[in-house]
Enzyme design. Structure first.
Site, PDB file in Angstrom:
ATOM      1  N   GLU A 170      -5.589  -8.244  -1.386  1.00  0.00           N
ATOM      2  CA  GLU A 170      -6.265  -8.089  -0.101  1.00  0.00           C
ATOM      3  C   GLU A 170      -7.719  -7.750  -0.372  1.00  0.00           C
ATOM      4  OE1 GLU A 170      -4.774  -5.519   3.001  1.00  0.00           O
ATOM      5  OE2 GLU A 170      -2.700  -5.966   2.471  1.00  0.00           O
ATOM      6  N   GLU A 210       0.825  -1.213   0.000  1.00  0.00           N
ATOM      7  CA  GLU A 210       0.000   0.000   0.000  1.00  0.00           C
ATOM      8  C   GLU A 210       0.862   1.267   0.000  1.00  0.00           C
ATOM      9  OE1 GLU A 210      -2.865  -0.511   3.221  1.00  0.00           O
ATOM     10  OE2 GLU A 210      -4.128  -1.702   1.912  1.00  0.00           O
TER      11      GLU A 210
HETATM   12  C1  BGP Z   1      -4.625  -2.946   4.731  1.00  0.00           C
HETATM   13  C2  BGP Z   1      -3.284  -3.428   5.204  1.00  0.00           C
HETATM   14  C3  BGP Z   1      -3.303  -4.663   6.033  1.00  0.00           C
HETATM   15  C4  BGP Z   1      -4.571  -4.908   6.773  1.00  0.00           C
HETATM   16  C5  BGP Z   1      -5.837  -4.523   6.081  1.00  0.00           C
HETATM   17  C6  BGP Z   1      -7.083  -4.550   6.922  1.00  0.00           C
HETATM   18  O1  BGP Z   1      -4.624  -1.569   4.754  1.00  0.00           O
HETATM   19  O2  BGP Z   1      -2.409  -3.667   4.131  1.00  0.00           O
HETATM   20  O3  BGP Z   1      -2.133  -4.710   6.762  1.00  0.00           O
HETATM   21  O4  BGP Z   1      -4.524  -4.982   8.079  1.00  0.00           O
HETATM   22  O5  BGP Z   1      -5.735  -3.280   5.474  1.00  0.00           O
HETATM   23  O6  BGP Z   1      -7.084  -3.441   7.760  1.00  0.00           O
HETATM   24  P1  BGP Z   1      -7.400  -3.523   9.291  1.00  0.00           P
HETATM   25  O7  BGP Z   1      -6.441  -4.498   9.838  1.00  0.00           O
HETATM   26  O8  BGP Z   1      -7.202  -2.172   9.786  1.00  0.00           O
HETATM   27  O9  BGP Z   1      -8.812  -3.985   9.393  1.00  0.00           O
END
Ligand code: BGP
Length: 479
Positions: free
Chosen positions: A377, A176
């Site tokens: 993701e 990201e």
């Molecule tokens: C993205 C990241 C992850 C992850 C995901 C979910 O931004 O790359 O590391 O954690 O989001 O977010 P969260 O864990 O805040 O729910």
């Protein structure tokens, strides 16, 4: 009609700092995330300059993948994974980021992880830097604001490539990377938090520093991609963008322009640099209006041009709206929120659920770049409960994933070249935004709770069997 490729990569995604634990074991140094406490959706987590006695730092134990990797990868194999996305903790290999020689114990750990994947024919997809830069570099040069980080990062990558060259084909440089276009990027990816203790939402934000630090990441990524292409032609090098799909709140021309501009700065800018090899023309005006004057070296432009990526990957969780006036009800989101979309529902954490937005996004990205894409993701963060009989019915998660996979399939029919899909947090892990365990994404439940307690035992959720079926049928059986 087209459907998913025969060699479509099905799997799941994780990040070292959110699931490995063992934060100071076998020579590992502290990373930025190791200095972050827990929080909730209403109370932001804090970053501290030293480890405070009696404070919970969720990354320190996380779900202890470090000691459970064999058991966990076996479960991934049981689901039929053909790819597993994980990150390497920079600080396991170079504890301060500045050593000349890598830490053998760190390299040996990832040998074991990769070999375990290979044992089950699971392709490793490695994120080289996922929100975990060495904290020593924050102290030394305010994180990526220091240009010297380019050289440290190159050194790190060269060590990884030399060690894993015969076992790993797919690499992503920065997770990201576009988080740097928003204030959250200071803590998460840039480490531009020198000397700061306090809530991560209150870090002093200076876009001049942020975009300079991002420039250093661009150059570092490009130099490493070029090096990989020259020395390891078998490698496929990708970028990774947090795609924040933004719709105009109305069809007023002013709102259209506002949404277009948000898309440019938050999403397209980073992709444009990494895929095309130069800053897009609209960046000039943005930099001018924000008094941003990048300090560059004469070789930077050439480096950016020579280090373009082979495939484009992104995370996709939600969408939001934008309007010129900025007025309207707001909604939460990944890295940043936006305006509410009256046609969408949201998760408990306020992230709007928009499966069709994924089809729209895949089309928009592919139209622009025409290189293979991968959704690395996606998923639903939700509270899961263990019933009395020990089962976990996460039908809401199945529903979310089913709808998103259906739209991915539509995008493939639209002509998008989609390589694979790795839903986030295939095993429950620590939330990046809040540090919670309660916000779960996994097909596998881990008995670990927000107060740091729990047996760390693993249990299959209902979605475990469902996803196995999806993979076995190459996305045809979504029932
Ligand atoms: C993205 C990241 C992850 C992850 C995901 C979910 O931004 O790359 O590391 O954690 O989001 O977010 P969260 O864990 O805040 O729910």
């Amino acid at each position: 009609m087209k459907t998913f490729r025969k060699d479509f990569l099905w799997g799941g995604a994780t990040a070292a700092n959110q699931f490995e634990g063992a934060w100071d074991v076998d020579g590992k140094g502290a990373s930025v995330s190791d200095m972050c406490t827990n929080g909730t959706k209403d109370t932001p987590k804090r970053i501290t300059t030293t480890i405070e006695e009696g404070t919970l730092y969720p990354s320190h134990e996380a779900i202890d993948f470090y000691h459970h990797y064999a058991e966990d990868i076996k479960l991934f194999a049981e689901m039929g994974f053909t790819v597993f996305r994980f990150s390497i903790a920079w600080t396991r290999i170079f504890p301060t980021g500045m050593e000349k020689e890598p830490n053998e114990a760190g390299l040996a750990f990832y040998d074991k992880v990769i070999d375990e994947c290979r044992k089950y024919d699971i392709e490793p997809l490695i994120t080289i830097s996922h929100y975990e830069m060495p904290y020593a570099l924050v102290e030394k040069c305010n994180g990526w604001y220091g240009r010297e980080c380019i050289g440290y990062f190159e050194n790190y990558c060269h060590a990884l490539f030399a060690r894993y060259k015969d076992k790993v084909k797919y690499w992503l440089t920065f997770n990201e990377i576009n988080s740097a276009t928003m204030s959250m990027g200071n803590v998460l990816s840039l480490g531009t938090v020198q000397g700061y203790t306090g809530p991560i939402t209150e870090v002093k934000d200076d876009p001049k520093i942020r975009f300079q630090a991002l420039h250093h990441q661009f150059v570092a990524s490009a130099r490493v991609v070029k090096y990989a292409h020259e020395n390891y032609p078998q490698f496929k090098m990708g970028n990774m963008i947090c795609f924040l799909t933004t719709y105009p709140a109305t069809c007023r021309p002013e709102d259209m322009l506002k949404a277009q501009n948000e898309m440019q700065i938050k999403n397209w800018l980073c992709g444009d640099v990494m895929v095309r090899g130069y800053y897009p023309s609209y960046a000039d005006r943005f930099f001018e209006e924000h008094d941003i004057h990048l300090k560059t070296e004469p070789t930077d432009a050439e480096d950016l041009k020579n280090g373009t990526v082979d495939f484009y990957t992104f995370s996709y969780y939600m969408s939001s709206c934008a309007s010129a006036s900025g007025e309207g009800a707001t909604t939460g989101g990944n890295l940043t929120g936006g305006l509410k979309n009256p046609y969408l529902e949201a998760s408990e954490w306020g992230w709007q659920i928009d499966p069709k937005g994924l089809r729209y996004t895949l089309n928009a990205i592919y139209d622009r770049y025409q290189i293979p894409l991968m959704v690395v993701e996606n998923g639903l963060g939700a509270r899961d409960e263990i019933k009395e009989d020990g089962t976990i019915d996460d039908s809401y998660r199945i529903d979310y994933l089913r709808k998103h996979i259906t739209e991915m399939k539509e995008a493939v029919k639209d002509g998008v070249d989609l390589m694979g899909y790795t839903p986030w947090g295939c095993i429950d892990l620590v939330s990046a935004s809040t540090g919670e365990m309660a916000k779960r994404y996994g097909f596998i439940y881990v008995e670990k709770y927000d107060d740091g307690t729990g047996t760390l035992a693993r249990r299959k959720k209902k979605s475990f069997d469902w996803y196995s079926k999806v993979i076995k049928s190459n996305g045809e059986d979504l029932a």
